[in-house]
Design a protein around this motif. Structure first.
Motif, PDB file in Angstrom:
ATOM      1  N   ASP A 143       0.830  -1.200   0.000  1.00 16.02           N
ATOM      2  CA  ASP A 143       0.000   0.000   0.000  1.00 16.02           C
ATOM      3  C   ASP A 143       0.870   1.259   0.000  1.00 16.02           C
ATOM      4  O   ASP A 143       0.566   2.231  -0.699  1.00 16.02           O
ATOM      5  N   GLY A 144       1.942   1.240   0.776  1.00 16.05           N
ATOM      6  CA  GLY A 144       2.850   2.381   0.806  1.00 16.05           C
ATOM      7  C   GLY A 144       3.517   2.615  -0.540  1.00 16.05           C
ATOM      8  O   GLY A 144       3.733   3.760  -0.946  1.00 16.05           O
ATOM      9  N   TYR A 145       3.819   1.531  -1.244  1.00 15.05           N
ATOM     10  CA  TYR A 145       4.443   1.645  -2.563  1.00 15.05           C
ATOM     11  C   TYR A 145       3.553   2.453  -3.507  1.00 15.05           C
ATOM     12  O   TYR A 145       3.997   3.408  -4.126  1.00 15.05           O
TER      13      TYR A 145
END
Length: 183
Positions: free
Chosen positions: A153-155
């Motif tokens: 998700d952070g990517y």
């Protein structure tokens, strides 16, 4: 002869047009542009989605549903290829995260304007509750499973927040590391 009304088809056309407009114009999409792209009057759009937020919320929900279907398909492919080994759901999640996708980009663009509206996000959060439960049922320790999902998700959130992008070598290393954690 009166024209038959098909509200589901009209809503689908409006959501497809909104997705297209979001990809082209970003979060600044206007209801006029969406109505024009759908070939529907603005009044017709407002009949189905009375506000821009209602349209974005519906688009976010539709794109979440589409993502979940693609994730289910990717998970089934992972199971077919490798059997019911632990980490199969997360490997499917990783694969989708690192595969460029126009609908994924549209989802990010649709959700971004809602970030400042907690009431609007509540329904979308409920629609994504599977992101908390599915990793925990994938045979890995809960902390590892959530770390993998949150790294994915952070990517993709980097695009929304303006974080520096990883180069191809770094992306490959990240994907390989996350995949290794699923084994």
């Amino acid at each position: 002869m009166p024209r038959a009304r098909q509200p589901e088809l009209t809503r689908a056309a409006l959501l497809a047009a909104a997705s297209t407009v979001l990809r082209e114009q970003g979060a600044s999409l206007s209801l006029d542009a969406v109505a024009r792209a759908a070939g529907i009057s603005k009044g017709g759009l407002l009949h189905h989605y009375p506000t821009r937020d209602a349209l974005l919320r519906a688009l976010g929900a539709a794109l979440i549903d589409d993502f979940r279907q693609r994730l289910t398909t990717a998970h089934a492919a992972e199971l077919a290829a490798h059997g019911p080994a632990r980490g199969a759901w997360l490997r499917a999640y990783i694969a989708l995260t690192f595969t460029p996708d126009e609908d994924g980009q549209a989802l990010h663009a649709a959700l971004a304007p809602l970030a400042g509206h907690p009431a609007l996000l509540a329904g979308l959060s409920e629609a994504q509750a599977f992101l908390l439960t599915e990793p925990e049922h994938d045979g890995l320790p809960a902390g590892t499973a959530h770390a993998i999902r949150l790294a994915c998700d952070g990517y993709w959130m980097g695009d929304l927040t303006g974080l520096p992008r990883l180069n191809d070598t770094q992306v490959h290393a990240l994907r390989e590391t996350l995949t290794a954690w699923t084994r």
